[in-house]
Scaffold this motif. Structure first.
Motif, mmCIF file in Angstrom:
data_model
loop_
_atom_site.group_PDB
_atom_site.id
_atom_site.type_symbol
_atom_site.label_atom_id
_atom_site.label_comp_id
_atom_site.label_asym_id
_atom_site.label_seq_id
_atom_site.Cartn_x
_atom_site.Cartn_y
_atom_site.Cartn_z
ATOM 1 N N UNK A 101 6.386 -5.572 -1.626
ATOM 2 C CA UNK A 101 6.389 -4.453 -0.684
ATOM 3 C C UNK A 101 5.526 -3.305 -1.192
ATOM 4 N N UNK A 102 5.582 -3.051 -2.488
ATOM 5 C CA UNK A 102 4.759 -1.996 -3.081
ATOM 6 C C UNK A 102 3.284 -2.359 -2.962
ATOM 7 N N UNK A 131 -5.025 1.822 1.026
ATOM 8 C CA UNK A 131 -6.440 1.728 0.651
ATOM 9 C C UNK A 131 -7.282 1.294 1.848
ATOM 10 N N UNK A 132 -6.781 0.381 2.647
ATOM 11 C CA UNK A 132 -7.494 -0.012 3.867
ATOM 12 C C UNK A 132 -7.698 1.191 4.781
ATOM 13 N N UNK A 186 -14.123 -2.383 -6.539
ATOM 14 C CA UNK A 186 -13.614 -1.020 -6.378
ATOM 15 C C UNK A 186 -12.371 -1.011 -5.492
ATOM 16 N N UNK A 187 -12.393 -1.820 -4.441
ATOM 17 C CA UNK A 187 -11.269 -1.924 -3.520
ATOM 18 C C UNK A 187 -10.032 -2.454 -4.244
ATOM 19 N N UNK A 221 -4.670 -1.538 -6.970
ATOM 20 C CA UNK A 221 -3.827 -1.575 -8.171
ATOM 21 C C UNK A 221 -3.412 -0.175 -8.611
ATOM 22 N N UNK A 222 -4.344 0.767 -8.567
ATOM 23 C CA UNK A 222 -4.029 2.135 -8.982
ATOM 24 C C UNK A 222 -3.016 2.787 -8.034
ATOM 25 N N UNK A 223 -3.173 2.553 -6.753
ATOM 26 C CA UNK A 223 -2.217 3.102 -5.787
ATOM 27 C C UNK A 223 -0.845 2.450 -5.974
#
Length: 90
Positions: free
Chosen positions: A19-20, A28-29, A44-45, A50-52
């Motif tokens: 879910x995360x 990001x999308x 980059x995407x 991953x960072x979010x």
């Protein structure tokens, strides 16, 4: 705000890793405007997702509340009810 991103805090059972990840991907999308990035932007995407997801995980584990955890089934039933009122029964 993207309608596909669901509230993940204060549920029993807690939000799953899937879910995360899904909420991070949707975020990001939305920011990038890409449903699927080009090869040139793929790294980059993926890094942004991953960072979010990491930031979301940290946020969810650090938040505190006195409210009782919400039940996923009850919240889903409420959402179906709101949808039926808005769009009519299926």
């Amino acid at each position: 705000m993207c309608r596909n991103i669901k509230t993940l805090f204060n549920f029993e059972p807690p939000a799953t890793e899937a879910e995360i990840q899904a909420s991070a991907l949707q975020f990001v999308r939305k920011l990038s405007g890409f449903n699927a990035p080009s090869q040139a932007n793929e790294a980059a995407f993926a890094r942004a997702v991953e960072e979010v997801a990491d930031a979301a995980r940290r946020l969810l584990t650090s938040l505190q509340t006195q409210a009782a955890p919400r039940d996923r089934e009850i919240e889903a039933a409420k959402a179906r009810e709101r949808s039926a009122v808005r769009f009519g029964p299926r």
